[in-house]
Design a protein around this motif. Structure first.
Motif, mmCIF file in Angstrom:
data_model
loop_
_atom_site.group_PDB
_atom_site.id
_atom_site.type_symbol
_atom_site.label_atom_id
_atom_site.label_comp_id
_atom_site.label_asym_id
_atom_site.label_seq_id
_atom_site.Cartn_x
_atom_site.Cartn_y
_atom_site.Cartn_z
ATOM 1 N N ASP A 208 0.454 -1.413 -0.084
ATOM 2 C CA ASP A 208 0.055 0.014 -0.068
ATOM 3 C C ASP A 208 1.046 1.251 0.090
ATOM 4 O OD1 ASP A 208 1.273 -0.197 2.671
ATOM 5 O OD2 ASP A 208 -1.152 0.215 4.012
ATOM 6 N N MET A 209 2.416 1.289 0.055
ATOM 7 C CA MET A 209 2.979 2.311 -0.284
ATOM 8 C C MET A 209 3.636 1.851 -1.301
ATOM 9 S SD MET A 209 4.112 2.854 3.632
ATOM 10 C CE MET A 209 5.451 4.135 2.772
ATOM 11 N N SER A 210 3.883 3.654 -2.293
ATOM 12 C CA SER A 210 4.558 3.873 -3.382
ATOM 13 C C SER A 210 5.867 4.733 -2.943
ATOM 14 C CB SER A 210 3.636 3.944 -4.405
ATOM 15 O OG SER A 210 4.778 4.285 -6.241
ATOM 16 N N THR A 211 6.909 4.330 -4.143
ATOM 17 C CA THR A 211 8.345 5.624 -4.068
ATOM 18 C C THR A 211 7.398 6.944 -4.824
ATOM 19 O OG1 THR A 211 8.795 4.285 -6.106
ATOM 20 C CG2 THR A 211 9.887 3.280 -4.210
ATOM 21 N N GLY A 212 6.337 6.860 -5.601
ATOM 22 C CA GLY A 212 5.988 7.820 -6.171
ATOM 23 C C GLY A 212 7.171 8.117 -7.404
ATOM 24 N N LEU A 213 8.125 7.259 -7.386
ATOM 25 C CA LEU A 213 8.570 7.681 -8.634
ATOM 26 C C LEU A 213 7.621 8.139 -10.045
ATOM 27 C CD1 LEU A 213 11.883 6.280 -7.645
ATOM 28 C CD2 LEU A 213 11.596 8.757 -7.846
ATOM 29 N N CYS A 214 8.132 8.241 -10.708
ATOM 30 C CA CYS A 214 7.466 8.329 -12.065
ATOM 31 C C CYS A 214 8.556 8.519 -13.599
ATOM 32 C CB CYS A 214 7.081 10.306 -13.142
ATOM 33 S SG CYS A 214 5.162 10.328 -11.971
ATOM 34 N N PRO A 215 8.097 7.953 -14.413
ATOM 35 C CA PRO A 215 9.285 7.796 -15.306
ATOM 36 C C PRO A 215 10.491 9.058 -15.831
ATOM 37 C CG PRO A 215 7.093 7.051 -16.561
ATOM 38 C CD PRO A 215 6.991 7.299 -15.148
ATOM 39 N N VAL A 216 9.954 9.800 -15.659
ATOM 40 C CA VAL A 216 10.700 11.135 -16.182
ATOM 41 C C VAL A 216 11.803 11.546 -15.076
ATOM 42 C CG1 VAL A 216 9.539 12.585 -14.408
ATOM 43 C CG2 VAL A 216 10.599 14.157 -16.264
ATOM 44 N N HIS A 217 11.656 10.689 -13.392
ATOM 45 C CA HIS A 217 12.014 10.748 -12.491
ATOM 46 C C HIS A 217 13.177 10.083 -12.522
ATOM 47 C CE1 HIS A 217 8.574 12.385 -10.041
ATOM 48 N NE2 HIS A 217 9.130 13.575 -10.237
ATOM 49 N N LEU A 218 13.000 8.497 -12.742
ATOM 50 C CA LEU A 218 14.325 7.566 -13.482
ATOM 51 C C LEU A 218 14.578 8.134 -14.141
ATOM 52 C CD1 LEU A 218 11.471 4.622 -12.899
ATOM 53 C CD2 LEU A 218 12.997 5.835 -11.006
ATOM 54 N N ALA A 219 13.961 8.337 -15.589
ATOM 55 C CA ALA A 219 15.288 8.882 -16.392
ATOM 56 C C ALA A 219 16.174 9.754 -17.032
ATOM 57 C CB ALA A 219 14.225 9.918 -17.902
ATOM 58 N N ALA A 220 15.859 10.981 -15.047
ATOM 59 C CA ALA A 220 16.418 11.896 -14.344
ATOM 60 C C ALA A 220 17.596 11.294 -14.285
ATOM 61 C CB ALA A 220 15.766 13.263 -14.251
#
Length: 80
Positions: A21-33
């Motif tokens: 029920d928890m997420s790191t909240g990362l989006c693809p743009v965060h990971l790419a950066a």
């Protein structure tokens, strides 16, 4: 790109919570950066991604991730 939510946060992380029920909240743009993938950043920008999107709950942006990771090419591209 096919119709995908390029602004979607990552799936729940079991290492954060066994209940899923928890997420790191990362989006693809965060990971790419964070990984310095300027080509991926350009593709995401072309798909309409918000390049200043802040992660929940701390508000860290793709630029923050690139800076923290020492990815100077991504930092420069995001500052253009």
């Amino acid at each position: 790109l096919r119709r995908v939510d390029v602004n979607a946060a990552t799936a729940p992380a079991l290492e954060l919570s066994p209940a899923g029920d928890m997420s790191t909240g990362l989006c693809p743009v965060h990971l790419a950066a964070a990984c310095g993938h300027v080509g991926a950043l350009a593709i995401l920008a072309g798909a309409g991604v918000d390049l200043s999107h802040g992660r929940s709950p701390d508000g860290a942006t793709p630029l923050d991730f690139a800076e923290d990771s020492g990815e100077t090419a991504a930092v420069a591209w995001l500052q253009e």
